[in-house]
Design an enzyme around this catalytic site. Structure first.
Site, PDB file in Angstrom:
ATOM      1  N   SER A  72      70.016  25.078  55.439  1.00 25.18           N
ATOM      2  CA  SER A  72      70.530  24.604  56.826  1.00 25.18           C
ATOM      3  C   SER A  72      71.441  23.455  56.970  1.00 25.18           C
ATOM      4  O   SER A  72      71.291  22.481  56.336  1.00 25.18           O
ATOM      5  CB  SER A  72      69.360  24.171  57.458  1.00 25.18           C
ATOM      6  N   HIS A  84      72.291  21.753  59.575  1.00 21.96           N
ATOM      7  CA  HIS A  84      72.144  20.631  60.263  1.00 21.96           C
ATOM      8  C   HIS A  84      71.168  19.663  59.624  1.00 21.96           C
ATOM      9  O   HIS A  84      71.048  18.455  60.396  1.00 21.96           O
ATOM     10  CB  HIS A  84      71.658  20.720  61.835  1.00 21.96           C
ATOM     11  N   ASN A  87      59.226  18.819  54.021  1.00 23.00           N
ATOM     12  CA  ASN A  87      60.190  18.072  55.161  1.00 23.00           C
ATOM     13  C   ASN A  87      59.286  17.078  55.491  1.00 23.00           C
ATOM     14  O   ASN A  87      59.746  15.843  55.917  1.00 23.00           O
ATOM     15  CB  ASN A  87      60.597  19.082  56.134  1.00 23.00           C
ATOM     16  N   CYS A 137      52.389  15.944  67.391  1.00 23.07           N
ATOM     17  CA  CYS A 137      51.930  15.186  68.505  1.00 23.07           C
ATOM     18  C   CYS A 137      51.814  15.949  69.769  1.00 23.07           C
ATOM     19  O   CYS A 137      53.144  15.960  70.371  1.00 23.07           O
ATOM     20  CB  CYS A 137      52.196  13.880  68.416  1.00 23.07           C
ATOM     21  N   THR A 178      80.366  38.329  64.309  1.00 24.05           N
ATOM     22  CA  THR A 178      81.560  37.277  64.041  1.00 24.05           C
ATOM     23  C   THR A 178      81.123  36.054  63.169  1.00 24.05           C
ATOM     24  O   THR A 178      79.960  35.469  64.017  1.00 24.05           O
ATOM     25  CB  THR A 178      82.330  37.173  65.191  1.00 24.05           C
ATOM     26  N   GLN A 194      65.586  20.972  52.558  1.00 22.86           N
ATOM     27  CA  GLN A 194      65.665  19.409  52.341  1.00 22.86           C
ATOM     28  C   GLN A 194      66.068  19.230  50.906  1.00 22.86           C
ATOM     29  O   GLN A 194      66.192  17.855  50.706  1.00 22.86           O
ATOM     30  CB  GLN A 194      63.945  19.146  52.402  1.00 22.86           C
ATOM     31  N   THR A 212      65.917  29.266  59.127  1.00 26.62           N
ATOM     32  CA  THR A 212      64.761  30.198  59.761  1.00 26.62           C
ATOM     33  C   THR A 212      65.327  31.424  59.477  1.00 26.62           C
ATOM     34  O   THR A 212      64.626  32.666  59.263  1.00 26.62           O
ATOM     35  CB  THR A 212      64.574  29.738  61.091  1.00 26.62           C
TER      36      THR A 212
END
Ligand code: PLP
Length: 754
Positions: free
Chosen positions: A210, A212, A162, A337, A248, A190, A74
């Site tokens: 990214s 994660h 994604n 949802c 940092t 992705q 992001t």
């Protein structure tokens, strides 16, 4: 519950693998230096960071340009969009001739259009923002892009989606952009570790990544910036990252990222695409076997081998998610949802897929480190999920289970309520206030349970939806449903009651909300059980009476008639229940609704009542579901009361000394897949699905004073709803297990690559 969790939601995030954890810990313990320090510790830290950056360049084929470490994709997207738009702003300020379009793929992650709109507004740029359409295959419309390319200033196209895993045709996009003045951003989130992006070989200006999404922790990401691409720092300060991103550096994150990249480069643990395709094919086969009529929403030929997106006809995403969760398989719904309305997936909608497919879409995604045993176990559990749906009569299969129906089952769609009243002895049932969305599931259910449908009744002509009575009758085989002569709302002509085994339904006209409003009174051998009152009285509201078909002056008389006929303590079951209160009585509503109290307690005149009611109903806003409000709500605040109890509290000595009735309010399709946790001998257990709560309501309100009622479900939402409803009806010892089974303490395995 099955002992171990199977995590198949890798496109959302992944676990941190042991190698990455170890590297992060090293960077927090012995090697904790600040890479900006010029002493030994700092130099060591810088060397590690440089090493990771060099590795990332090799993995991404990006020998030139900049590769920044930042907090995630992001931030990378913000930085790229901000840089591009700042440069455009400078050119505009200099009075240069400018391309005027900002383009992004219609299926892009929300971070992209949000960033474009945000920075365009803040930088006061007068550019047009357009979504690049995608075809039914989910790929960009290259012809459209080619036509717009000469006027495009920025083009954002993800490498892989994604939700669906669909891989963009980057070569085609590159060709479509040939000669375009546009800056090009490719969201590579992705694709990392799954696709070769060859950044250095393409005219890509920016590419965010990214950590994660590929076994590194959250909070670490990378941004590739092509040499010569415009750049403006988003964060300034100490000048770290060559003054392109101050602050940092996140050294544990960078170290962990480095460990993942090392494995990726070595090519040993990360499985090759052909193997992953095999896993996906096995999962797809299990899904096909489990769910009749399933459709896959992306062509595997152009999809990441680790993603499957599918829809099951007649079964919502929410139900599928609950089902998978009950089997301890973590997947994600294709649609966002919310607690209330399942918003259709914008990705599937952009692809032009039918709305039912977005409404019942599920995404299953695994990672390149997922071991084959996990896939095998997932296939087994997926088949169990299918069996559970079939055994719950929720699939279109023709098999019959002779399941008994509870006396009253309720189904809610966007706050509108439909009831099925059934008699298990005679296997006869009737439906009150049918909803179009429920036609297929109800027909399926009645057929599978082998019940005869004796009537389909509406409490009034609805303003917000059409009755689906005719569709229901049409879809049932004649042996299960036969239509005799009926009046307009479905009441059998010439009858003064409908007999359903020992229960008897009579009709009470209560004009007001509409001219034809009626209540249906259900009486058993021991007296009145409930009154289905449509929209005349709802928990926290009276039905509006400002429609052309309303009778505002008769509303007061109808309420008095209802009071005389059923009394103040009878359960009133509403036609709309936006807040999940389930039932009310005239007494509860008198306590919450001053106008009703003025009428019934203080004999307000009918005309004054109609006038005061009209005041309340002036300019009624739509409901939270964006449907028409059926009445003015006056009772919002009672939700503030806390009804939650944590697992630790429940296990505490105080609670161990009490008598507890622990009730699983999940639906049968979930309960079939897993049991309730074991808490202790002082706990009595019961399973009462939320949809059949009305059948046990009188018992629970009458519970002996020494017993506490603790409700549990998957996430704590449904159980909290029931606990609050019970308290509103006068049961102060109703509790909800906070966080539901999801937060119930279980032993988790230390490392489960997803
Ligand atoms: N882009 C895509 C395609 C994503 O899937 C995601 C995360 O879901 C993001 C961007 C945002 O990434 P991050 O969570 O690192 O900010």
């Amino acid at each position: 519950m099955p002992a171990t969790e199977i995590y198949l939601d890798a496109n959302a995030t992944t676990p941190v693998i042991p190698e990455a954890r170890a590297a992060a810990i090293a960077a927090m313990a012995g090697d904790f230096g600040n890479p900006s320090s010029i002493h030994g510790s700092g130099l060591k830290a810088r060397a590690m960071m440089d090493n990771v950056r060099a590795r990332a360049r090799r993995v991404l084929d990006a020998p030139t340009g900049e590769l920044l470490f930042l907090s995630g994709a992001t931030e990378g997207i913000q930085t790229a969009v901000f840089s591009a738009l700042t440069s455009l702003r400078s050119r505009q300020d200099r009075g240069e001739a400018m391309p005027e379009l900002l383009l992004y793929g219609a299926t892009e992650h929300k971070a992209v259009p949000e960033a474009i709109h945000h920075w365009r507004r803040l930088l006061n740029l007068d550019f047009e923002v357009l979504a690049i359409p995608v075809g039914r295959d989910g790929r960009h419309d290259l012809e459209w892009l080619r036509r717009q390319a000469p006027r495009a200033a920025l083009v954002c196209t993800m490498a892989a989606n994604n939700e669906t895993g669909i891989i963009s045709d980057l070569d085609g996009i590159q060709r479509a952009l040939a000669g375009s003045p546009a800056l090009w951003m490719v969201d590579g989130v992705q694709a990392l570790g799954k696709l070769r992006l060859s950044l250095g070989d393409r005219p890509i200006d920016y590419a965010p990544f990214s950590g994660h999404k590929l076994y590194a922790p959250k909070g670490i990401g990378m941004l590739y910036v092509r040499a010569g691409a415009p750049f403006t720092a988003l964060i300034v300060g100490g000048g770290q990252e060559g003054a392109m991103r101050s602050g940092t550096e996140n050294m544990p994150g960078i170290a962990a990222m480095g460990a993942v990249l090392r494995l990726l480069e070595a090519g040993e643990q990360f499985q090759r695409a052909d193997k992953l395709e095999l896993y996906r094919a096995r999962l797809a086969a299990a899904i096909r076997e489990a769910f009749e009529g399933v459709v896959f929403n992306a062509d595997p030929e152009i999809t990441l081998p680790t993603t499957l997106n599918f829809s099951v006809p007649g079964v919502s995403s929410k139900v599928l998610l609950e089902l998978f969760d009950a089997a301890s398989i973590r997947v994600s719904t294709g649609s966002a949802c919310g607690a209330h309305k399942a918003a259709p997936s914008y990705v599937l909608s952009a692809m032009g897929l039918e709305s039912w497919r977005s409404a019942s879409a599920v995404r299953l995604s695994f990672g390149p480190l997922t071991p084959p045993e996990t896939v095998d176990e997932a296939c087994l559990r997926i088949r169990q999920c299918g069996a559970s749906l079939r055994d719950s009569c929720m699939t279109p299969s023709v098999q019959q289970h002779l399941l008994p129906m509870e006396p009253i089952t309720r189904h809610v769609v966007d706050g509108a309520v439909c009831y099925v009243v059934a008699d298990p002895a005679s296997r006869r049932c009737l439906i009150i206030d049918p909803l179009p969305e429920l036609t297929d599931p109800l027909v399926q259910w009645i057929r599978c349970c082998s019940y005869t449908l004796v009537a389909v009744l509406d409490t009034h002509s609805h303003g917000d939806h059409a009755s689906s009575a005719a569709a229901l009758w049409d879809s049932l085989p004649p042996v299960l449903g036969r239509q005799g002569e009926t009046e307009p709302l479905g009441w059998p002509s010439g009858s003064d009651h409908i007999q359903l085994g020992a229960q008897r339904l009579t009709r009470l006209p209560i004009p007001g909300h509409t001219r034809d409003s009626a209540a249906y009174l259900l009486a058993g051998p021991y007296g009145l059980r409930a009154a289905f009152v449509g929209d005349t009285v709802m928990p926290g509201a009276l039905g509006r009476s400002d429609f052309e078909v309303s009778e505002p002056l008769q509303f007061a008389g109808s309420l008095r008639l209802l009071e005389r006929t059923v009394g103040r303590d009878a359960f009133l079951l509403p036609g709309h229940d936006y807040e999940g209160w389930h039932a009310c009585t005239l007494n509860t509503e008198i306590a919450h609704q001053p106008l009703l109290s003025a009428l019934l307690d203080h004999s307000m005149e009918a005309a004054a009542f109609a006038q005061a009611k009209a005041e309340l109903e002036r300019d009624l806003a739509p409901t939270e579901y964006q449907t028409m409000a059926c009445g003015a709500r006056v009772d919002r605040c009672s939700k503030a009361e806390s009804v939650e109890l944590t697992a630790a509290e429940l296990a505490s000595r105080t609670w161990a000394a009490r008598k507890i009735l622990l009730v699983d309010v999940r639906e049968p399709y979930e309960q079939r897949l897993g049991q309730m946790p074991d808490i202790g001998t002082h706990v009595r257990r019961q399973a009462v699905p939320l949809s059949t709560l009305l059948s046990v309501l009188p018992d629970w309100l009458d519970l002996d004073a020494g017993t506490d009622l603790v409700l549990l479900c998957r996430s704590g939402n449904r159980s909290a709803q029931v606990a609050r409803a019970l308290r509103r009806l006068g049961q102060p010892r109703a509790w909800s297990l906070a966080g539901g089974l999801a937060l119930w303490p279980t032993e988790r395995p230390q490392s489960v690559p997803g």
